[in-house]
Design an enzyme around this catalytic site. Structure first.
Site, mmCIF file in Angstrom:
data_model
loop_
_atom_site.group_PDB
_atom_site.id
_atom_site.type_symbol
_atom_site.label_atom_id
_atom_site.label_comp_id
_atom_site.label_asym_id
_atom_site.label_seq_id
_atom_site.Cartn_x
_atom_site.Cartn_y
_atom_site.Cartn_z
ATOM 1 N N GLY A 30 -50.297 -40.300 -21.669
ATOM 2 C CA GLY A 30 -51.313 -40.312 -20.622
ATOM 3 C C GLY A 30 -50.824 -39.626 -19.357
ATOM 4 O O GLY A 30 -49.915 -38.806 -19.412
ATOM 5 N N HIS A 36 -50.811 -30.896 -20.736
ATOM 6 C CA HIS A 36 -51.349 -31.633 -21.887
ATOM 7 C C HIS A 36 -52.623 -30.961 -22.409
ATOM 8 O O HIS A 36 -52.848 -30.903 -23.618
ATOM 9 C CB HIS A 36 -51.697 -33.075 -21.492
ATOM 10 C CG HIS A 36 -50.521 -33.907 -21.108
ATOM 11 N ND1 HIS A 36 -50.286 -34.291 -19.799
ATOM 12 C CD2 HIS A 36 -49.525 -34.444 -21.850
ATOM 13 C CE1 HIS A 36 -49.190 -35.032 -19.765
ATOM 14 N NE2 HIS A 36 -48.704 -35.138 -20.984
ATOM 15 N N GLN A 146 -43.338 -27.508 -25.115
ATOM 16 C CA GLN A 146 -41.989 -26.932 -25.016
ATOM 17 C C GLN A 146 -41.232 -27.519 -23.818
ATOM 18 O O GLN A 146 -40.011 -27.465 -23.753
ATOM 19 C CB GLN A 146 -42.126 -25.408 -24.877
ATOM 20 C CG GLN A 146 -40.842 -24.650 -24.666
ATOM 21 C CD GLN A 146 -39.872 -24.808 -25.828
ATOM 22 O OE1 GLN A 146 -40.269 -24.786 -26.987
ATOM 23 N NE2 GLN A 146 -38.591 -24.980 -25.516
ATOM 24 N N ASP A 148 -40.564 -30.560 -23.060
ATOM 25 C CA ASP A 148 -39.565 -31.518 -23.541
ATOM 26 C C ASP A 148 -38.844 -30.872 -24.720
ATOM 27 O O ASP A 148 -39.053 -31.241 -25.875
ATOM 28 C CB ASP A 148 -40.233 -32.833 -23.950
ATOM 29 C CG ASP A 148 -40.790 -33.569 -22.743
ATOM 30 O OD1 ASP A 148 -39.992 -34.097 -21.967
ATOM 31 O OD2 ASP A 148 -42.018 -33.584 -22.567
ATOM 32 N N GLN A 151 -36.734 -33.065 -27.104
ATOM 33 C CA GLN A 151 -37.641 -33.899 -27.900
ATOM 34 C C GLN A 151 -38.270 -33.071 -29.030
ATOM 35 O O GLN A 151 -38.309 -33.506 -30.191
ATOM 36 C CB GLN A 151 -38.733 -34.473 -26.994
ATOM 37 C CG GLN A 151 -39.934 -35.051 -27.732
ATOM 38 C CD GLN A 151 -40.897 -35.734 -26.793
ATOM 39 O OE1 GLN A 151 -40.630 -36.820 -26.311
ATOM 40 N NE2 GLN A 151 -42.039 -35.120 -26.511
ATOM 41 N N VAL A 174 -46.559 -25.140 -18.997
ATOM 42 C CA VAL A 174 -47.529 -24.700 -17.987
ATOM 43 C C VAL A 174 -46.904 -24.963 -16.616
ATOM 44 O O VAL A 174 -46.360 -26.040 -16.367
ATOM 45 C CB VAL A 174 -48.861 -25.469 -18.124
ATOM 46 C CG1 VAL A 174 -49.841 -25.032 -17.035
ATOM 47 C CG2 VAL A 174 -49.465 -25.226 -19.509
ATOM 48 N N ARG A 185 -44.546 -36.806 -13.916
ATOM 49 C CA ARG A 185 -43.728 -37.408 -12.856
ATOM 50 C C ARG A 185 -43.807 -36.628 -11.539
ATOM 51 O O ARG A 185 -43.306 -37.113 -10.524
ATOM 52 C CB ARG A 185 -42.280 -37.551 -13.312
ATOM 53 C CG ARG A 185 -42.104 -38.605 -14.416
ATOM 54 C CD ARG A 185 -40.654 -38.819 -14.790
ATOM 55 N NE ARG A 185 -40.467 -39.952 -15.693
ATOM 56 C CZ ARG A 185 -40.403 -39.870 -17.022
ATOM 57 N NH1 ARG A 185 -40.513 -38.713 -17.613
ATOM 58 N NH2 ARG A 185 -40.212 -40.959 -17.757
HETATM 59 O O1 PAF Z 1 -43.664 -36.541 -24.727
HETATM 60 C C1 PAF Z 1 -44.212 -37.656 -24.639
HETATM 61 O O2 PAF Z 1 -45.169 -37.854 -23.885
HETATM 62 C C2 PAF Z 1 -43.676 -38.814 -25.461
HETATM 63 O O3 PAF Z 1 -42.298 -38.758 -25.572
HETATM 64 C C3 PAF Z 1 -44.349 -38.926 -26.848
HETATM 65 C C4 PAF Z 1 -44.049 -37.701 -27.694
HETATM 66 C C5 PAF Z 1 -45.838 -39.096 -26.670
HETATM 67 C C6 PAF Z 1 -43.792 -40.144 -27.594
HETATM 68 O O4 PAF Z 1 -44.041 -41.319 -26.901
#
Ligand code: PAF
Length: 272
Positions: A30, A36, A146, A148, A151, A174, A185
């Site tokens: 969110g 996003h 990209q 993160d 991740q 972006v 954040r």
């Molecule tokens: O990147 C995020 O927002 C989170 O780490 C994810 C991939 C939704 C997992 O909680």
């Protein structure tokens, strides 16, 4: 406004209604911004049905991190999600009925570096919830930013290592016009901190042109309100720091604290 489903059973029922449709999942926590929405646009191109999950996953926050402070803006998020079909917004007990999942995914050794060095267990928490979301939604495609980068690398590794039947798609960062990478954040930053935060993208630009870590680290050190955590050049295929003799494609990654807010950024670079 897309339909919002809060239960796993409800989501499964909705998806069962159109069994022939392909599904793309955009996992989020969110506090949505244009970064996003770029993921949602990519998902829209990939599949018939776009599912956006909104879940602030307690498992990926350590003690003393910003779980309680993490922005929760569901109504505003929904208002921006016109291009999604379904929003899956479960409660913590829906996702973890026993308080925490019993079985967890353990990320590989790269999870101990960089973000993982300051956030022990973070990536195990991320991969566990992502694996659960894959099991719940069973998407053909999953779209990640990209931004993160570590991740994204570890999610791809999980999909490969556990043979999960999903195609992972990455979408470029972006940025604001001044270069600041969009982040949920960023809303914690005051005006002065926002200016200081530009040091991150500036350091990456410096690395892209000079390839010299010492010079780029000096760019960060010159901004006294920015506390550098790491600035490194890693191999895109291993996410490990490259040697001095490395040539070709590489990824410059940075993390720093600006005031009390931790920010990350990265840029693909070419070392000549
Ligand atoms: O990147 C995020 O927002 C989170 O780490 C994810 C991939 C939704 C997992 O909680």
């Amino acid at each position: 406004v897309p339909d919002v489903v809060e239960t796993i059973a409800g989501l499964r029922a909705r998806l069962r209604a159109t069994p022939q449709s392909t599904v793309a999942l955009v996992p989020t926590m969110g506090a949505l911004h244009d970064g996003h929405l770029a993921l949602v646009d990519r998902a829209r191109e990939l599949a018939d049905i776009v599912v956006v999950s909104i879940f602030v996953n307690p498992l990926q926050f350590g003690r003393g991190e910003d779980l309680d402070r993490y922005p929760r803006t569901l109504d505003a998020d929904l208002a921006t999600l016109g291009r999604a079909d379904l929003v899956f917004a479960p409660s913590a007990t829906e996702m973890y009925p026993d308080g925490a999942s019993q079985t967890r995914v353990i990320a590989g050794p790269v999870a101990a570096l960089f973000e993982g060095a300051s956030r022990p267990g973070h990536f195990d928490g991320v991969l566990t919830v992502v694996a659960k979301l894959f099991g719940i939604v069973q998407p053909q495609f999953a779209v990640f930013g990209q931004k993160d980068a570590q991740q994204l690398f570890l999610v791809r590794r999980m999909v490969t290592d556990l043979n999960l039947p999903v195609v992972v798609e990455a979408v470029p960062i972006v940025r604001e016009a001044d270069g600041l990478a969009l982040s949920s954040r960023n809303r914690f930053l005051g005006e002065q901190e926002k200016r200081a935060a530009l040091t991150l993208s500036r350091a990456l630009r410096s690395l892209a042109t000079s390839g010299d870590l010492a010079t780029a680290r000096a760019v960060v050190a010159s901004e006294e309100s920015v506390g550098l955590d790491y600035l490194e050049i890693v191999s895109p295929s291993t996410f490990l720091p490259v040697g001095d003799d490395h040539g070709g494609e590489a990824l410059a990654i940075v993390a720093a604290k600006v005031g009390s807010t931790r920010l990350i950024d990265n840029e693909a670079i070419h070392l000549g």
